[in-house]
Design a protein around this motif. Structure first.
Motif, PDB file in Angstrom:
ATOM      1  N   GLY A  34       0.824  -1.198   0.000  1.00  0.00           N
ATOM      2  CA  GLY A  34       0.000   0.000   0.000  1.00  0.00           C
ATOM      3  C   GLY A  34       0.860   1.252   0.000  1.00  0.00           C
ATOM      4  N   GLU A  58      -8.239   4.982   0.701  1.00  0.00           N
ATOM      5  CA  GLU A  58      -7.293   3.864   0.597  1.00  0.00           C
ATOM      6  C   GLU A  58      -6.924   3.329   1.975  1.00  0.00           C
ATOM      7  N   ASP A  67      -7.658  -0.367   3.499  1.00  0.00           N
ATOM      8  CA  ASP A  67      -6.570  -1.195   4.015  1.00  0.00           C
ATOM      9  C   ASP A  67      -6.854  -1.625   5.452  1.00  0.00           C
TER      10      ASP A  67
END
Length: 283
Positions: free
Chosen positions: A111, A237, A241
């Motif tokens: 990530g 994001e 995650d």
């Protein structure tokens, strides 16, 4: 002198106190004025503003022997310049940096936030002669997200109610960071920290109920509901995650990491211990 960034947070407060109690000169850096222990210098600086590095913090760095770098609040937001801070600290003569990283640089390295953090780890290693990296997993203090709903309606809402992970007490993180700042034996150490056992959101609710002495209701959110709520306070994001970890932790994320025992010589504190110490936040 030791400079502590993020000094008003769940890690920074006990870390600042521990260093002061050890007799160290400490400068506590935070965005807003803070109550600090006697003898500790309180430095207000918004480190997301590049000018603050020179105007407020750089004169302090010339006196410092060590820096604790925590990438939340001041340094984690838009405009934050942690790499610039590392460079300025090294140029000012700071010999030791202890970086609060994350377990995710190992368990979920692809990530964007973990790639950036791993790059910062490498920069710290290259920039100063003495360094240590602290990589905690999920924090017990994330339960504070539930404080308002517990106070208002004696209820907890969270996704993946029965998925358990070993959350770490921020007090343990602070103790490990203090040892890394003060003890030469931890130079070049990389320490992964978790709690002593996996515990689910439903289990955390039970522990909070026991600490409060009142029954609490648990309502399980869908992933979509949780994502919508989290997106109001963090990038999409990062929310996705986080939900991936909470909903489907990997074997590495379920492992009880050895860092607390390696550094402190004892087992990590359980979630129930954290809940008992912070019960007033939920009353």
């Amino acid at each position: 002198m030791i400079v502590v960034t993020g000094a008003t947070g769940n890690i920074g407060r006990p870390l600042t106190r521990a260093l002061a109690e050890a007799g160290e000169r400490v400068t506590a850096v935070s965005r807003h004025p803070a109550a600090v222990p006697d003898g500790v210098r309180d430095l207000t600086a918004d480190l997301a503003e590049p000018a603050a590095l020179e105007a407020a913090l750089e004169p302090v760095l010339t006196e410092a022997k060590a820096l604790f770098l925590l990438l939340s609040g001041d340094l984690h937001g838009p405009g934050g310049a942690p790499a610039e801070l590392v460079g300025r600290a090294a140029a000012a003569g700071v010999r030791r940096i202890v970086l609060l990283s994350t377990q995710g640089v190992v368990t979920r390295p692809f990530g964007s936030t973990r790639i950036a953090m791993r790059a910062l780890e490498d920069l710290v290693r290259e920039s100063v002669p003495e360094w240590a990296i602290v990589r905690p997993g999920g924090f017990a203090s994330n339960a504070l997200w539930w404080a308002e709903s517990i106070r208002a309606g004696r209820s907890v809402t969270a996704p993946f109610g029965d998925v358990a992970t070993p959350v770490v007490d921020p007090a343990d993180i602070a103790e490990v960071a203090a040892a890394c700042l003060l003890e030469d034996r931890h130079v070049a150490g990389v320490y992964e920290l978790t709690g002593p056992e996996p515990i689910s959101p439903r289990g955390q609710t039970a522990a909070l109920s026991a600490a409060l002495g009142v029954p609490l209701r648990f309502h399980e959110l869908s992933r979509e509901e949780a994502a919508a709520a989290m997106a109001r306070s963090m990038p999409v994001e990062l929310a996705d995650d986080t939900l991936d970890i909470l909903g489907a932790p990997s074997a590495a994320e379920l492992r009880i990491a050895p860092g607390v025992r390696e550094v402190l010589g004892r087992d990590p504190r359980p979630f129930a211990d954290w809940a008992a110490r912070h019960v007033d936040a939920f009353r």
